[in-house]
Design a protein around this motif. Structure first.
Motif, PDB file in Angstrom:
ATOM      1  N   ASP A   1    -101.980  42.916 -65.283  1.00  0.00           N
ATOM      2  CA  ASP A   1    -103.190  42.871 -64.455  1.00  0.00           C
ATOM      3  C   ASP A   1    -102.850  43.040 -62.982  1.00  0.00           C
ATOM      4  N   ALA A   2    -101.674  42.538 -62.597  1.00  0.00           N
ATOM      5  CA  ALA A   2    -101.243  42.609 -61.198  1.00  0.00           C
ATOM      6  C   ALA A   2    -100.438  43.876 -60.901  1.00  0.00           C
ATOM      7  N   GLY A   3    -100.298  44.751 -61.890  1.00  0.00           N
ATOM      8  CA  GLY A   3     -99.549  45.983 -61.695  1.00  0.00           C
ATOM      9  C   GLY A   3     -98.046  45.790 -61.635  1.00  0.00           C
ATOM     10  N   LYS A   4     -97.556  44.714 -62.261  1.00  0.00           N
ATOM     11  CA  LYS A   4     -96.137  44.399 -62.180  1.00  0.00           C
ATOM     12  C   LYS A   4     -95.541  44.101 -63.565  1.00  0.00           C
ATOM     13  N   PHE A   5     -96.065  44.763 -64.583  1.00  0.00           N
ATOM     14  CA  PHE A   5     -95.616  44.497 -65.946  1.00  0.00           C
ATOM     15  C   PHE A   5     -94.133  44.779 -66.124  1.00  0.00           C
ATOM     16  N   ARG A   6     -93.691  45.966 -65.719  1.00  0.00           N
ATOM     17  CA  ARG A   6     -92.307  46.352 -66.015  1.00  0.00           C
ATOM     18  C   ARG A   6     -91.309  45.397 -65.383  1.00  0.00           C
ATOM     19  N   ASP A   7     -91.542  45.024 -64.144  1.00  0.00           N
ATOM     20  CA  ASP A   7     -90.604  44.122 -63.470  1.00  0.00           C
ATOM     21  C   ASP A   7     -90.569  42.756 -64.152  1.00  0.00           C
ATOM     22  N   PHE A   8     -91.722  42.226 -64.498  1.00  0.00           N
ATOM     23  CA  PHE A   8     -91.758  40.907 -65.134  1.00  0.00           C
ATOM     24  C   PHE A   8     -91.222  40.971 -66.558  1.00  0.00           C
ATOM     25  N   HIS A   9     -91.514  42.050 -67.258  1.00  0.00           N
ATOM     26  CA  HIS A   9     -90.972  42.298 -68.589  1.00  0.00           C
ATOM     27  C   HIS A   9     -89.442  42.194 -68.563  1.00  0.00           C
ATOM     28  N   ASP A  10     -88.828  42.833 -67.569  1.00  0.00           N
ATOM     29  CA  ASP A  10     -87.371  42.811 -67.467  1.00  0.00           C
ATOM     30  C   ASP A  10     -86.867  41.410 -67.115  1.00  0.00           C
ATOM     31  N   VAL A  11     -87.574  40.708 -66.260  1.00  0.00           N
ATOM     32  CA  VAL A  11     -87.185  39.344 -65.881  1.00  0.00           C
ATOM     33  C   VAL A  11     -87.216  38.419 -67.100  1.00  0.00           C
ATOM     34  N   LEU A  12     -88.225  38.560 -67.936  1.00  0.00           N
ATOM     35  CA  LEU A  12     -88.317  37.719 -69.130  1.00  0.00           C
ATOM     36  C   LEU A  12     -87.100  37.914 -70.026  1.00  0.00           C
ATOM     37  N   TYR A  13     -86.692  39.155 -70.245  1.00  0.00           N
ATOM     38  CA  TYR A  13     -85.515  39.387 -71.093  1.00  0.00           C
ATOM     39  C   TYR A  13     -84.231  38.923 -70.419  1.00  0.00           C
ATOM     40  N   GLU A  14     -84.147  39.078 -69.124  1.00  0.00           N
ATOM     41  CA  GLU A  14     -82.949  38.628 -68.409  1.00  0.00           C
ATOM     42  C   GLU A  14     -82.807  37.104 -68.458  1.00  0.00           C
ATOM     43  N   ASN A  15     -83.907  36.408 -68.676  1.00  0.00           N
ATOM     44  CA  ASN A  15     -83.910  34.943 -68.699  1.00  0.00           C
ATOM     45  C   ASN A  15     -84.321  34.390 -70.065  1.00  0.00           C
ATOM     46  N   GLN A  16     -84.130  35.181 -71.105  1.00  0.00           N
ATOM     47  CA  GLN A  16     -84.525  34.763 -72.446  1.00  0.00           C
ATOM     48  C   GLN A  16     -83.724  33.535 -72.897  1.00  0.00           C
ATOM     49  N   PRO A  17     -84.408  32.489 -73.388  1.00  0.00           N
ATOM     50  CA  PRO A  17     -83.690  31.324 -73.907  1.00  0.00           C
ATOM     51  C   PRO A  17     -83.110  31.617 -75.285  1.00  0.00           C
ATOM     52  N   GLU A  18     -82.336  30.681 -75.809  1.00  0.00           N
ATOM     53  CA  GLU A  18     -81.863  30.804 -77.179  1.00  0.00           C
ATOM     54  C   GLU A  18     -83.058  30.918 -78.114  1.00  0.00           C
ATOM     55  N   GLU A  19     -82.869  31.626 -79.212  1.00  0.00           N
ATOM     56  CA  GLU A  19     -83.980  31.910 -80.119  1.00  0.00           C
ATOM     57  C   GLU A  19     -84.687  30.639 -80.588  1.00  0.00           C
ATOM     58  N   THR A  20     -83.932  29.572 -80.793  1.00  0.00           N
ATOM     59  CA  THR A  20     -84.522  28.336 -81.294  1.00  0.00           C
ATOM     60  C   THR A  20     -85.065  27.437 -80.184  1.00  0.00           C
ATOM     61  N   ASP A  21     -84.915  27.863 -78.944  1.00  0.00           N
ATOM     62  CA  ASP A  21     -85.425  27.105 -77.798  1.00  0.00           C
ATOM     63  C   ASP A  21     -86.747  27.717 -77.363  1.00  0.00           C
ATOM     64  N   ASP A  22     -87.828  26.967 -77.533  1.00  0.00           N
ATOM     65  CA  ASP A  22     -89.165  27.496 -77.237  1.00  0.00           C
ATOM     66  C   ASP A  22     -89.520  27.322 -75.761  1.00  0.00           C
ATOM     67  N   ALA A  23     -88.572  27.618 -74.889  1.00  0.00           N
ATOM     68  CA  ALA A  23     -88.770  27.376 -73.457  1.00  0.00           C
ATOM     69  C   ALA A  23     -89.934  28.180 -72.884  1.00  0.00           C
ATOM     70  N   PHE A  24     -90.184  29.380 -73.427  1.00  0.00           N
ATOM     71  CA  PHE A  24     -91.273  30.206 -72.911  1.00  0.00           C
ATOM     72  C   PHE A  24     -92.649  29.637 -73.253  1.00  0.00           C
ATOM     73  N   ALA A  25     -92.692  28.577 -74.063  1.00  0.00           N
ATOM     74  CA  ALA A  25     -93.971  27.916 -74.306  1.00  0.00           C
ATOM     75  C   ALA A  25     -94.475  27.212 -73.054  1.00  0.00           C
ATOM     76  N   GLY A  26     -93.571  26.889 -72.152  1.00  0.00           N
ATOM     77  CA  GLY A  26     -93.945  26.180 -70.934  1.00  0.00           C
ATOM     78  C   GLY A  26     -94.485  27.125 -69.877  1.00  0.00           C
ATOM     79  N   ASN A  27     -95.745  26.973 -69.528  1.00  0.00           N
ATOM     80  CA  ASN A  27     -96.338  27.839 -68.517  1.00  0.00           C
ATOM     81  C   ASN A  27     -95.648  27.675 -67.161  1.00  0.00           C
ATOM     82  N   ASP A  28     -95.191  26.474 -66.852  1.00  0.00           N
ATOM     83  CA  ASP A  28     -94.476  26.270 -65.592  1.00  0.00           C
ATOM     84  C   ASP A  28     -93.221  27.134 -65.534  1.00  0.00           C
ATOM     85  N   LYS A  29     -92.540  27.262 -66.658  1.00  0.00           N
ATOM     86  CA  LYS A  29     -91.353  28.100 -66.734  1.00  0.00           C
ATOM     87  C   LYS A  29     -91.697  29.556 -66.468  1.00  0.00           C
ATOM     88  N   LEU A  30     -92.760  30.026 -67.076  1.00  0.00           N
ATOM     89  CA  LEU A  30     -93.173  31.422 -66.910  1.00  0.00           C
ATOM     90  C   LEU A  30     -93.591  31.705 -65.467  1.00  0.00           C
TER      91      LEU A  30
END
Length: 248
Positions: A145-174
């Motif tokens: 919506d803010a025109g910044k999908f690609r940059d944020f998409h890459d940031v999410l993968y660069e900061n991906q937690p362990e598969e069993t760690d549901d850290a991305f459930a936290g909105n504060d983290k995102l």
């Protein structure tokens, strides 16, 4: 002779291992449907900020395209090649693909030779419990919506937690990670993330993924052909296929 055969066999093994690491996927390097739940994952992630339930209307992010507006486009509409990627931000195989192929994808997109359509799914949420896949996908849609999908998409993968760690459930983290993208962490973005504005859209995308009966994530299609199943595929080969399409 025996020593020479042994040396040759070792060299053959090293070459095979090098090729294996270069492939976009082996049968074992994919987040697949139907994984058994890991004991304790849900309990370990209990109490996190899960965000709003997705019972509201389906709200597609700005600029979404394709059937039911489920694809987030990156690149020029007139590009001769289209790469369709079904991915899950919690999926380690998706991160492996992104890490290996990102420089090539950025190069081709920026040159106007390739267009990418991203479809976001919640495979790991379904396998292991939690809402990190969904919440990260919603946040990525908010970034769109803010025109910044690609940059944020890459940031999410660069900061991906362990598969069993549901850290991305936290909105504060995102929201914290959004601070790594210039101009993204605004009140409008924060509201979109906390309200789960695109949660229902993410779930509809996941339903489309299931209906298509893809085996797992990432699923990568070049002009409709599943190239993720081609174990000879490399970034260089993908680039050549796109170059050939543009030269042809």
């Amino acid at each position: 002779m025996a020593r020479e055969r042994l040396a040759a066999e070792r060299e053959k093994h090293r070459a095979a291992e090098k090729r294996r690491r270069a492939l976009i996927v082996g049968a074992s390097v994919v987040c697949v449907l139907g994984l058994a739940a890991v004991v304790g994952v849900v309990a370990a992630n209990a109490g996190k900020d899960k965000g709003s339930a997705s019972s509201g209307p389906v709200v597609a992010p700005s600029g979404a395209q394709g059937k039911d507006s489920l694809a987030v486009p990156v690149g020029q509409d007139g590009a001769k090649s289209t790469l369709t990627i079904w991915e899950d931000f919690r999926c380690p195989a998706c991160k492996a693909f992104e890490t290996a192929y990102r420089p090539t994808l950025h190069e081709l997109v920026d040159a106007g030779k390739l267009r990418i359509e991203y479809h976001l799914v919640t495979l790991i949420d379904g396998n292991l419990g939690g809402t990190g896949s969904r919440n990260a996908a919603n946040a990525a849609a908010c970034a769109q919506d803010a025109g910044k999908f690609r940059d944020f998409h890459d940031v999410l993968y660069e900061n991906q937690p362990e598969e069993t760690d549901d850290a991305f459930a936290g909105n504060d983290k995102l929201i914290q990670l959004a601070g790594k993208v210039e101009g993204l962490n605004t009140p409008a973005f924060q509201k979109c993330v906390r309200n789960g504005t695109h949660n229902s859209w993410v779930e509809k995308s996941n339903q489309a993924f299931q209906a298509a009966k893809f085996g797992g994530t990432p699923t990568v299609l070049l002009d409709g052909k599943n190239i993720y199943q081609d174990q000879t595929m490399t970034p260089a080969k993908l680039k050549q296929l796109v170059e050939d399409a543009n030269n042809g």
